[in-house]
Enzyme design. Structure first.
Site, PDB file in Angstrom:
ATOM      1  N   GLY A 247      31.462  36.677  44.687  1.00 43.34           N
ATOM      2  CA  GLY A 247      32.086  37.934  45.498  1.00 43.34           C
ATOM      3  C   GLY A 247      31.118  38.798  45.922  1.00 43.34           C
ATOM      4  CB  ALA A 248      28.761  39.532  48.527  1.00 50.26           C
ATOM      5  N   GLY A 249      32.046  41.573  48.135  1.00 47.98           N
ATOM      6  CA  GLY A 249      32.744  42.488  48.867  1.00 47.98           C
ATOM      7  C   GLY A 249      32.766  43.839  48.218  1.00 47.98           C
ATOM      8  N   GLY A 250      33.687  44.583  48.368  1.00 52.39           N
ATOM      9  CA  GLY A 250      33.784  45.961  47.891  1.00 52.39           C
ATOM     10  C   GLY A 250      33.022  46.190  46.429  1.00 52.39           C
TER      11      GLY A 250
ATOM     12  CG  ASN B  59      34.590  43.983  55.344  1.00 53.61           C
ATOM     13  OD1 ASN B  59      34.279  42.789  55.777  1.00 53.61           O
ATOM     14  ND2 ASN B  59      35.993  43.777  54.763  1.00 53.61           N
TER      15      ASN B  59
ATOM     16  NE  ARG C 159      36.821  47.511  50.874  1.00 52.80           N
ATOM     17  CZ  ARG C 159      37.424  47.215  52.174  1.00 52.80           C
ATOM     18  NH1 ARG C 159      37.444  48.213  52.986  1.00 52.80           N
ATOM     19  NH2 ARG C 159      37.828  46.190  52.464  1.00 52.80           N
TER      20      ARG C 159
ATOM     21  CB  CYS D  58      44.771  34.101  27.138  1.00 45.29           C
ATOM     22  SG  CYS D  58      43.824  33.205  26.234  1.00 45.29           S
TER      23      CYS D  58
ATOM     24  CB  CYS E 253      72.001  37.272  48.933  1.00 44.90           C
ATOM     25  SG  CYS E 253      71.840  37.978  47.433  1.00 44.90           S
TER      26      CYS E 253
ATOM     27  CB  CYS F  67      40.922  28.591  26.491  1.00 44.11           C
ATOM     28  SG  CYS F  67      42.158  29.824  25.786  1.00 44.11           S
TER      29      CYS F  67
END
Length: 642
Positions: A19-22, A51, A54, A156, A168, A435
């Protein structure tokens, strides 16, 4: 941090960032400045204008380019002697297998979705590589450490599913603006512009619903040579007028509720619709779909204005007209997209008109877009704090400083003069199917449900497996892979459409299925239990998966129904009721009251998870979050209670 540059554990570490975002931009910068020499980044996204407020490594000129590659170039300008390897790709691609993960000393997540997080968690477990998870939501944030065998893994405890609402309530008795948004987005927008074959009848409102079905088909069909403005008014009068009249005919429904008011276009619009037409010229070039806007056509500029009922009616009709005149080729294949301006305008207007009918306060387009797109706006400072905490925990992991591992939560309001709340990591959950390989249990009607239902709804959607293999004993029922020959593919495809009890090796009550994902190197078992009937409202999939069990309860919490922090709905939550008792091992965890009071005193208005409420978890990075029930009261305090 300067002295850390000389630590062999840091200088010799090979780190994988996902991940190379915020969070990712802040994390890459902090890693580089902390002395890390070998950093790898995986991100499949390209840079968008939204983007830039930030994700500070990016500039306007970078829009449309790879986040991972641009982030590398930006950091190398002030740290030219380190190695940064970018991958513009999906972390779930086959190239990023267990062997790939084994080359790293630690993996750092800055992701924005549950599916990818689960996938990385499983690969880290299989490769025996420590994982540091993170997330931010507005002013709130978290960093958690997951080391195989020592701390709980990311899965977990079951994560909360996206918020859903009873059909409804959405179709007949909305009481909150989010109900109107869901109705406008999932029912009306889909009916008018989406797949015409999907089951979606907006006329079913009462016992008279069946008799109105034929009329509904006539109403929603755009008749040949019919004036588009007249068609729009017909739709308006049907969904906001006639359908409400039908609902009102069931007196029993409104005994203890406020009666809605039918709304017809003639109340706000002249018979000569040409007097209200917007200017088509304001919508830009005819082939520029992205510039098509009902607001622009009508000369409305401020998305934070709350429109009157008349203005909403004009936007509704104008947006519908523009879809048919400017985007006709897309009709029949459209799904709602929060970045589609015209779609947001249509849904906002439709939701507001319906809200007015049911006496619910109207909202601006800005607010409606946030609810419809599940957006919580990001705070750059929170991302920076979380990135710093990730690096601190990464250094501890690299030094094998197990006694000082901490899961740290960034709070919105200080408690005991602290805005950061550290908690010692929890031990692995012995009942975790990921795990600990504990068998799961599935209640399903084996005489009606098909293998396809099991694969799509359980194996892929709930268990998050990418390339599943399903076995009944030694018999292989289903498999996905590029190395399969045509005959095998045909056999497995045929099995998908067979009822479970009619498979070549029948699946009946008591059958134990083994599910494997070779890419994730994950295997689990599911015990099948036949069940004849399911509640269509509470169990719409016709199957119930269970197997995650809480650790033995040893401490009772005396706070009143604190577990109900798991939902802001007025409807009872079965899962929430299970958490009246929680486990707090001595000297292991902070007291529940310390953390809960730190986050927010009014837990009843917090939308969150229903697991142990003595822990917190913010699920998403940046501005993506699940739909929440009470927008007005919780936009500034969205958290996940665990």
């Amino acid at each position: 941090m300067a002295s850390l540059k000389h630590l062999p554990a840091v200088k010799g570490a090979k780190v994988l960032m996902v991940g190379a975002g915020g969070i990712g931009c802040e994390l890459l910068k902090t890693l580089a400045l902390s002395g890390f020499q070998d950093i790898h980044i995986i991100d499949m996204d390209t840079i968008e204008v939204s983007n830039l407020n930030r994700q500070f490594l990016f500039r306007q000129s970078h829009v449309g380019q790879s986040k991972a590659k641009v982030a590398r170039e930006a950091v190398l300008k002030f740290r030219p002697h380190i190695s940064i390897t970018p991958y513009h790709a999906n972390v779930k691609d086959s190239d990023f297998n267990v062997d790939f993960f084994k080359q790293f000393n630690v993996v750092l997540n800055g992701l924005d979705n549950l599916d990818a997080r689960r996938h990385v968690n499983r690969l880290c477990l299989a490769a025996d590589v420590p994982l540091i998870e993170s997330g931010t939501t507005g002013f709130l944030g978290q960093v958690t450490v997951h080391v195989k065998g020592r701390t709980e893994c990311y899965e977990c405890q079951p994560k909360p599913a996206p918020k859903t609402y009873p059909v409804c309530t959405i179709t007949s008795t909305p009481s909150k603006f989010v109900h109107c948004i869901v109705w406008a987005k999932e029912l009306l927008f889909a009916k008018l512009f989406g797949d015409k074959n999907q089951a979606n009848d907006l006329n079913v409102r009462s016992s008279d619903g069946a008799s109105s079905s034929k009329q509904a088909e006539d109403v929603f069909e755009h008749r040949k040579d019919e004036d588009i403005e007249q068609y729009g008014r017909r739709i308006y009068d049907h969904v906001f007028g006639y359908n409400i009249e039908v609902a009102l005919s069931n007196e029993e429904t409104w005994k203890n509720r406020n009666r809605p008011k039918p709304i017809y276009s003639s109340e706000f619009m002249p018979n000569d619709l040409s007097q209200q037409n917007g200017s088509m010229e304001k919508n830009g070039a005819a082939n520029d779909i992205s510039s098509v806007s009902a607001m622009a056509s009508l000369g409305m500029k401020n998305p934070q204005d709350v429109w009157s009922l008349k203005e909403n009616s004009r936007v509704f009709l104008e947006a519908l007209k523009l879809f048919f005149l400017k985007r006709e080729k897309e009709i029949g294949n459209l799904t709602f997209d929060k970045d589609d301006q015209l779609a947001v305008e249509f849904v906002t207007a439709a939701a507001n008109i319906r809200a007015a009918s049911f006496g619910i306060p109207l909202h601006s387009l800005f607010e409606a877009k946030g609810i419809a797109g599940n957006i919580v706006h990001a705070v750059a400072t929170t991302n920076a704090i979380i990135a710093g905490l990730i690096v601190i925990e990464a250094i501890k992991v690299l030094k094998n400083d197990t006694k000082n591992y901490r899961m740290t939560y960034c709070l919105e309001h200080p408690t005991r003069k602290m805005l950061l709340m550290p908690v010692e990591p929890f031990e692995p959950n012995r009942s975790c199917y990921v795990c600990s390989e504990t068998p799961l249990s599935l209640e399903i009607n084996t005489h009606h449900a098909k293998l396809r239902d099991f694969v799509e709804k359980i194996v892929k959607a709930m268990l998050g497996m990418s390339l599943p293999l399903i076995m009944h004993g030694s018999a292989l029922l289903y498999e996905i892979g590029d190395d399969l020959d045509e005959e095998m593919v045909a056999n497995y495809a045929a099995n998908l459409d067979k009822v479970l009890s009619e498979l070549p090796t029948p699946v009946t009550s008591g059958t134990m299925l083994t599910i494997e994902d070779l890419q994730q190197e994950l295997s689990c078992q599911i015990n099948i239990k036949h069940r004849e009937e399911f509640d269509e409202e509470k169990e719409p999939d016709g199957m119930v998966l269970s197997g995650w069990t809480q650790a033995p309860s040893v401490v009772k919490d005396d706070k009143e129904s604190i577990a109900n922090a798991g939902s802001t709905s007025n409807e009872p939550s079965v899962e929430a009721e299970k958490n009246d008792e929680i486990e707090i091992p001595p000297e292991k965890k902070r007291k529940l009251s310390e953390i809960s009071e730190a986050v927010y005193p009014d837990l009843s208005s917090v939308d969150g998870d229903t697991r142990n409420p003595d822990k917190l978890q913010v699920l998403d990075d940046d501005d993506e979050l699940m739909i929440f029930d009470n927008w007005d009261s919780v936009t500034d305090k969205k958290i996940r209670m665990q």
